[in-house]
Every structure is written in C-alpha cells, then in structure tokens.
Enzyme design. Structure first.
Site, PDB file in Angstrom:
ATOM      1  N   GLY A  10      84.562  41.703   2.780  1.00  0.00           N
ATOM      2  CA  GLY A  10      84.466  40.251   2.695  1.00  0.00           C
ATOM      3  C   GLY A  10      83.249  39.921   1.851  1.00  0.00           C
ATOM      4  O   GLY A  10      82.121  39.964   2.331  1.00  0.00           O
ATOM      5  N   ARG A  84      88.547  27.633  10.034  1.00  0.00           N
ATOM      6  CA  ARG A  84      89.548  26.710  10.589  1.00  0.00           C
ATOM      7  C   ARG A  84      89.756  25.547   9.632  1.00  0.00           C
ATOM      8  O   ARG A  84      88.798  24.948   9.152  1.00  0.00           O
ATOM      9  CB  ARG A  84      89.052  26.190  11.947  1.00  0.00           C
ATOM     10  CG  ARG A  84      90.094  25.427  12.731  1.00  0.00           C
ATOM     11  CD  ARG A  84      89.683  25.412  14.186  1.00  0.00           C
ATOM     12  NE  ARG A  84      90.419  24.471  14.985  1.00  0.00           N
ATOM     13  CZ  ARG A  84      90.268  24.351  16.285  1.00  0.00           C
ATOM     14  NH1 ARG A  84      89.400  25.100  16.920  1.00  0.00           N
ATOM     15  NH2 ARG A  84      90.964  23.482  16.968  1.00  0.00           N
ATOM     16  N   ASN A  97      93.008  35.367  12.173  1.00  0.00           N
ATOM     17  CA  ASN A  97      91.833  36.222  11.989  1.00  0.00           C
ATOM     18  C   ASN A  97      91.962  37.560  12.710  1.00  0.00           C
ATOM     19  O   ASN A  97      91.463  38.580  12.233  1.00  0.00           O
ATOM     20  CB  ASN A  97      90.559  35.487  12.400  1.00  0.00           C
ATOM     21  CG  ASN A  97      90.082  34.531  11.308  1.00  0.00           C
ATOM     22  OD1 ASN A  97      90.565  34.599  10.176  1.00  0.00           O
ATOM     23  ND2 ASN A  97      89.169  33.648  11.631  1.00  0.00           N
ATOM     24  N   HIS A 177      78.725  33.162  20.665  1.00  0.00           N
ATOM     25  CA  HIS A 177      78.242  32.610  19.402  1.00  0.00           C
ATOM     26  C   HIS A 177      79.032  31.325  19.150  1.00  0.00           C
ATOM     27  O   HIS A 177      80.023  31.314  18.439  1.00  0.00           O
ATOM     28  CB  HIS A 177      78.460  33.616  18.282  1.00  0.00           C
ATOM     29  CG  HIS A 177      77.931  33.155  16.958  1.00  0.00           C
ATOM     30  ND1 HIS A 177      76.633  32.745  16.792  1.00  0.00           N
ATOM     31  CD2 HIS A 177      78.526  33.039  15.736  1.00  0.00           C
ATOM     32  CE1 HIS A 177      76.452  32.387  15.526  1.00  0.00           C
ATOM     33  NE2 HIS A 177      77.592  32.551  14.864  1.00  0.00           N
TER      34      HIS A 177
END
Length: 314
Positions: A10, A84, A97, A177
């Site tokens: 990524g 999102r 995901n 988180h």
C-alpha cells in the site's frame, strides 16, 4: 536480522511517508513498496530513492512489480484498504477491506514467511484480528499500529495546552483505534512530572476529546486523512523491532486472557523488540477505565462478528 528488509504494501500517502521516514532514519538496508495501482509504487520508490542521496545512511528503495517481489522481509507493513465512501455501511467496508487483507496476507505468508507484520489498515483492530486468523502465526508477530499514533496526537495536544515539554511527553492510549480509544492521563508525564499536576481536569478532558478526534480534525482542513504522523509512527515501530529496542508502546495485539479477554485484538501496552510484541504489559485499570475498555473490546467484537456472520473465516 542481517538483511533488515522492510516491505510496505500500500504505497498511498501513509505507506509512502513511512518509507520516506525510514529511509531518512537509515534504520534498514532495503525498502520495497507495492501497490495495486499501476505506477504508484514505482513513482514513489524513484522519488524516495532520489531523496536518500542526502540521508545519513543509504537505503535501497525499490518498487515490487508483483507480490512475489515483497519477499524475505523482516517486517511487512500493511496499509492496503479502501476508505469508507458515501453510502457504504460499516458492514460493506469491513467485508471489502477484509477481502483485500486476505489476499495480501496470503502473499505475505508465501513470500515473507518469517516476517513480523505491522497492520495499519482500518478498521485497525478488526484487521489485526483477521491477520491472526488467516496466518495462525504466533501472536507476537502481528501488531496493529494504533497507540504510537494516538499517543503522539495526545502529546501534541498536551504541548499546545502547556506550551512546554515538547518531546518530553510520555503518553498512553489503550483500547480500540477509534471513537472508543482510552487516553490514560494519570499515566502521562511531561519530563518526570505527572500531567495531573500540570493540567486541570477540564483541560485534560479537552485534550482527550481532541486526541480522539485528531484524525477528523485533519480531514476537516485537508479533505483527507493525515499521513505524516501515521507514517512516522510506523517508522518508530519498525525501528524498535529492527534495533531490538525493547520500547514500550501501545499496540493492537491478540489477547489470550490478559485484561480478562481472549480471541480479540485491542490496543494495550507492549514491549517491542526483535521478535515483535515480546511482552504484553498488564496495567491496573480502575473501575471506570475497565468499563471503557469493555466498551472498546465490544465495539471490536461487533466488527469480528460481522465477518463471522458473513462466513468470512469459513
């Protein structure tokens, strides 16, 4: 660890900033970037590779043509995933995901079977749990990057309030988180002075609220999520593992009875060293914090349950 090779899957803003931070620090010999978007990893690898000319230690920065090129890594950082959007439900986002994570993790298991994985993809705690389920690896080798970032955001807010002590503020943020993160002000010091001696209850509440909304505040101004602080937090964790630093940092790890929970990944203080999360530190939680921690765990479990209901793990 001799090769000191780091793979970053990524190469968006966060992954690339982590690569740039690591290359400027000179802590690893090689960084390899991979991204499914054509040209992104290549372009950023060239750009970062050229910046290394002025770094204290030279680091080789390359782009992987395929997942097979992210091989024999000591550490693999995973930032892959989609944000999102619009009318997407939490369930939609989770499933998308999780499927991306499944594909990425299969490649990591195949090409870097001895790596420590640092998960940065959101929802972070659920994705860290997904990696555990997919790999079956020892839990010390799968670490979610959360507390390192949330703690830095809290330290920033404390400095803004006090006007001194930058770089001297130790912070601790546990839990998920997200909106249920739990900053622990009574564990925070500036220098050797507890912040409860320096800030009023009201000021600390404001700091906690601003820490919790630290990411959203950046989005409000930038129109996109922050990446310098997350990228630097990743680099800090990578350095700690490669250098066997034995630093204490809150991270999302799989609990096996600690804090009274099992089979869930959640942020708690851990010792980072060459084997990953080498020790989970159990701190005493008062009743109010224990309740908050329970809420945090339950919100992560909701995400895990969505995946189970959709037969993701079958």
């Amino acid at each position: 660890m001799t090769k000191r090779k780091v793979g970053i899957i990524g190469a968006g803003a966060v992954g690339a900033t982590a690569a740039y931070s690591l290359s400027m620090m000179g802590v690893c010999g090689e960084i390899v970037l991979f991204d499914i978007a054509e040209g992104v990893a290549k372009g950023k690898a060239i750009d970062i590779g050229q910046s290394v000319h002025y770094a204290p230690v030279s680091t080789i920065v390359t782009a992987a043509e395929s997942p097979a090129d992210v091989n024999d890594c000591d550490i693999v950082v995973i930032t892959a995933g989609v944000p999102r959007k619009g009318d997407m439900t939490r369930e939609d986002l989770l499933m998308i995901n999780a499927k991306i994570m499944k594909s990425v993790v299969e490649d990591v298991m195949k090409y870097s079977p001895d790596a420590v994985i640092i998960c940065v993809s959101n929802p972070l705690d659920v994705m860290s749990y997904v990696i555990h389920r997919m790999t079956g690896w020892e839990r010390n080798r799968i670490i979610g990057m959360a507390g390192a970032l949330d703690g830095a955001r809290m330290a920033y807010q404390i400095y803004n309030k006090l006007g001194y002590g930058a770089g001297q503020t130790g912070t601790l943020v546990i839990g998920d988180h997200g909106q249920h993160m739990i900053p622990l002000p009574h564990k925070v010091q500036v220098g050797s002075v507890n912040t409860l001696e320096l800030l009023s209850k009201e000021e600390m509440e404001e700091i906690i609220e601003r820490t919790r909304n630290g990411g959203a505040e950046i989005v409000k101004h930038l129109g996109t999520s922050g990446y310098y602080a997350p990228g630097r937090a990743i680099a800090y964790m990578v350095e700690a593992i490669l250098n066997d630093s034995k630093v204490v940092v809150a991270s999302s790890v799989l609990l096996e009875g600690e804090y009274g929970y099992s089979d869930v990944s959640v942020g708690v203080p851990v010792v980072l060293g060459k084997h990953g999360a080498e020790k989970i530190i159990e701190i005493e939680l008062d009743d109010a914090t224990r309740e908050k921690f329970k809420t945090s765990v339950e919100s992560i479990r909701e995400g895990i349950d969505i995946l189970k209901a959709n037969k993701f793990f079958d």
